[in-house]
Scaffold this motif. Structure first.
Motif, short mmCIF file in Angstrom:
data_model
loop_
_atom_site.label_atom_id
_atom_site.label_comp_id
_atom_site.label_asym_id
_atom_site.label_seq_id
_atom_site.Cartn_x
_atom_site.Cartn_y
_atom_site.Cartn_z
N LYS A 179 0.84 -1.21 0.00
CA LYS A 179 0.00 0.00 0.00
C LYS A 179 0.87 1.26 0.00
N GLN A 180 1.98 1.22 0.74
CA GLN A 180 2.88 2.37 0.76
C GLN A 180 3.53 2.58 -0.61
N THR A 181 3.96 1.47 -1.24
CA THR A 181 4.56 1.56 -2.58
C THR A 181 3.54 2.02 -3.60
N LEU A 182 2.30 1.53 -3.48
CA LEU A 182 1.23 1.94 -4.38
C LEU A 182 0.99 3.45 -4.26
N GLY A 183 1.06 3.95 -3.03
CA GLY A 183 0.90 5.38 -2.81
C GLY A 183 1.98 6.18 -3.53
N LYS A 184 3.22 5.68 -3.48
CA LYS A 184 4.33 6.36 -4.16
C LYS A 184 4.12 6.34 -5.67
N ASP A 185 3.67 5.18 -6.19
CA ASP A 185 3.42 5.07 -7.63
C ASP A 185 2.34 6.05 -8.08
N LYS A 186 1.32 6.21 -7.26
CA LYS A 186 0.23 7.12 -7.62
C LYS A 186 0.68 8.58 -7.57
N VAL A 187 1.60 8.89 -6.65
CA VAL A 187 2.17 10.24 -6.60
C VAL A 187 2.96 10.50 -7.87
N GLN A 188 3.74 9.49 -8.29
CA GLN A 188 4.51 9.62 -9.52
C GLN A 188 3.58 9.74 -10.73
N GLN A 189 2.49 8.98 -10.70
CA GLN A 189 1.51 9.05 -11.78
C GLN A 189 0.92 10.46 -11.88
N SER A 190 0.65 11.05 -10.72
CA SER A 190 0.09 12.39 -10.68
C SER A 190 1.08 13.41 -11.26
N LYS A 191 2.38 13.22 -10.95
CA LYS A 191 3.40 14.13 -11.49
C LYS A 191 3.49 14.04 -13.01
N ILE A 192 3.43 12.79 -13.51
CA ILE A 192 3.50 12.59 -14.96
C ILE A 192 2.31 13.22 -15.65
N LEU A 193 1.13 13.04 -15.05
CA LEU A 193 -0.08 13.62 -15.63
C LEU A 193 -0.01 15.15 -15.62
N THR A 194 0.62 15.70 -14.57
CA THR A 194 0.81 17.15 -14.52
C THR A 194 1.74 17.61 -15.65
N ASN A 195 2.81 16.82 -15.87
CA ASN A 195 3.74 17.13 -16.96
C ASN A 195 3.05 17.04 -18.32
N LEU A 196 2.09 16.10 -18.41
CA LEU A 196 1.34 15.96 -19.65
C LEU A 196 0.60 17.25 -19.99
N THR A 197 0.02 17.83 -18.94
CA THR A 197 -0.72 19.08 -19.14
C THR A 197 0.22 20.18 -19.62
N LYS A 198 1.43 20.21 -19.05
CA LYS A 198 2.40 21.24 -19.42
C LYS A 198 2.95 21.01 -20.84
N GLN A 199 3.05 19.71 -21.21
CA GLN A 199 3.63 19.38 -22.51
C GLN A 199 2.56 18.82 -23.46
N GLN A 200 1.44 19.52 -23.47
CA GLN A 200 0.30 19.09 -24.28
C GLN A 200 0.68 18.93 -25.76
N LYS A 201 1.52 19.81 -26.23
CA LYS A 201 1.91 19.78 -27.64
C LYS A 201 2.69 18.50 -27.96
N VAL A 202 3.62 18.13 -27.07
CA VAL A 202 4.42 16.91 -27.27
C VAL A 202 3.51 15.69 -27.26
N LEU A 203 2.60 15.65 -26.30
CA LEU A 203 1.66 14.54 -26.20
C LEU A 203 0.79 14.45 -27.45
N GLN A 204 0.32 15.60 -27.90
CA GLN A 204 -0.55 15.63 -29.08
C GLN A 204 0.19 15.09 -30.30
N GLN A 205 1.47 15.43 -30.41
CA GLN A 205 2.26 14.93 -31.54
C GLN A 205 2.40 13.40 -31.47
N GLN A 206 2.66 12.89 -30.27
CA GLN A 206 2.79 11.44 -30.10
C GLN A 206 1.47 10.74 -30.41
N LEU A 207 0.38 11.31 -29.92
CA LEU A 207 -0.93 10.72 -30.16
C LEU A 207 -1.28 10.74 -31.65
N SER A 208 -0.97 11.85 -32.30
CA SER A 208 -1.23 11.99 -33.73
C SER A 208 -0.44 10.95 -34.52
#
Length: 417
Positions: A179-208
């Motif tokens: 459960k503690q490790t899962l919590g850490k993974d979810k924190v990291q997931q949240s950081k990545i998702l935040t970076n996604l918002t900041k790098q929307q253009k990069v993500l959009q290019q990859q998705l395209s």
């Protein structure tokens, strides 16, 4: 009933432990792949997929541990009840044995036993008293053995109870750690998702890029299936023509004309009721056999499913995955999940795709570095058809596996073990 419970408990525990070991291995594989991608310092969809899969596996592991704990709780209750029952029986037998000892002590002399027998009113009573004295001795020995056996059983059950309690304690600690490790993974997931918002253009290019690749592959698959359908339509028409000609040759011109019309009508009805891809007896048999093996086919390659079938949402963008992605080791062999005929081999986006037909079904294997089969070739189940490619941008090695029924993709997860 206890033996039956023990057997079921052992089987359930063994299955859960085996699944937990598998999950641990899959998590370790994902962690290695993630570390390679993370070192590149580049945001990628594969990075997100791997982390999401790792979180899903860790959640499954926690559920597995919870199930193990529930089974152990049931076992502990059963063991506790058995210990109490054995202890109660032991106390009862000891009381009875003590009375027998007191009686034997009071009547330990041969004189007393003889007086007891000779004081009988008649021969029958004397005989019965003699039998009674003999039975008392046998019962005393029997009770002594019973006490010993009950003590051994009690000791064994207490040992099992202690072992189960220790195992439960270990599982609870494992649960807390996960459960503690899962919590850490979810924190990291949240950081990545935040970076996604900041790098929307990069993500959009990859998705395209992914959408273009998926569209190109989908078009190639549909073209191969349409070709198979056209060929089957020609074959079906030829079979109908030959059947009609035979009917006409056997009867008079008038009767033959009537039979030809009836036969043509039957062929149209049959074509409406089933797929043209399964119109011949051989294809119908293969389709039925393929369908009958659903849920029992081996994966085309050993590894972890990192992306499931259907709609996949990334931030505000959704893409459709017509199959499943299986992360595996570099250079791993990819095998056909079932016997069939290679319909087409396609080279797209620096990798190969193999399409194998199984009657009205198709199994599709994409992201191959090289292939060892060719169009028109018959293949057997578990036969190697090529090796997996590695993505040069982030070093991820995975196979995309699809199953189509006619011109429609279906979820492969329910077909493989």
């Amino acid at each position: 009933m206890l033996i039956s419970f023990e057997t079921v408990f052992a089987q359930s525990s063994a299955a859960l432990k085996k699944r937990k070991e598998t999950i641990n291995k899959e998590i370790e594989q994902l962690k290695k792949s993630r570390s390679k991608i993370d070192r590149s310092k580049k945001l990628s969809l594969n990075q997100i997929n791997l982390l999401n899969t790792q979180i899903r596996l860790r959640e499954e592991k926690i559920r597995t541990i919870n199930t193990e704990i529930r089974i152990l709780d049931t076992k502990i209750i059963s063991n506790t009840t058995e210990v109490k029952t054995l202890q109660s029986n032991l106390d009862r037998i000891k009381v009875q044995y003590a009375k027998m000892i007191i009686f034997a002590y009071k009547n330990q002399g041969a004189y007393n036993k003889l007086m007891f027998i000779f004081a009988s009113h008649d021969f029958n009573q004397a005989y019965m008293r003699l039998r009674y004295i003999q039975q008392v001795g046998r019962i005393r020995k029997k009770q002594a053995h019973e006490i010993q056996n009950t003590q051994v059983s009690l000791k064994r059950e207490i040992s099992k109870l202690d072992q189960n309690k220790k195992e439960k304690s270990s599982l609870l600690l494992d649960q807390i750690s996960e459960k503690q490790t899962l919590g850490k993974d979810k924190v990291q997931q949240s950081k990545i998702l935040t970076n996604l918002t900041k790098q929307q253009k990069v993500l959009q290019q990859q998705l395209s890029k992914k959408q273009k690749e998926a569209t190109a592959l989908n078009n190639a698959i549909q073209a191969a299936i349409r070709k198979e359908i056209r060929e089957e339509q020609i074959k079906a028409a030829e079979r109908a023509r030959i059947a009609a000609a035979k009917a006409a040759a056997l009867k008079t011109k008038e009767a033959g004309t009537r039979n030809i019309t009836e036969k043509t009508t039957e062929t149209k009805i049959a074509a409406k009721g089933s797929s043209i891809l399964a119109s011949s007896p051989e294809d119908a048999k293969l389709s039925s056999s393929f369908m009958g093996s659903r849920g029992r086919m081996q994966k085309p390659v050993q590894g972890v499913i990192t992306l499931g079938f259907g709609q996949q949402k990334y931030n505000n963008v959704t893409i459709f995955n017509p199959g499943i992605n299986i992360k595996t080791n570099p250079g791993a062999n990819v095998a056909a999940v079932y016997s069939g005929k290679v319909s087409k081999v396609v080279f797209l986006v620096n990798s190969y795709t193999v399409i194998i037909r199984h009657g009205e079904y198709f199994s599709i294997y994409s992201k191959l570095k090289n292939v060892s089969v060719a169009a028109g070739q018959e293949v057997q189940a578990r036969q190697s058809i090529g090796t997996v490619a590695t993505d040069p941008t982030d070093g991820l090695t995975e196979v995309q596996f699809q199953i189509w029924k006619g011109g429609t993709p279906v979820n492969p997860s329910g077909w493989i073990m």
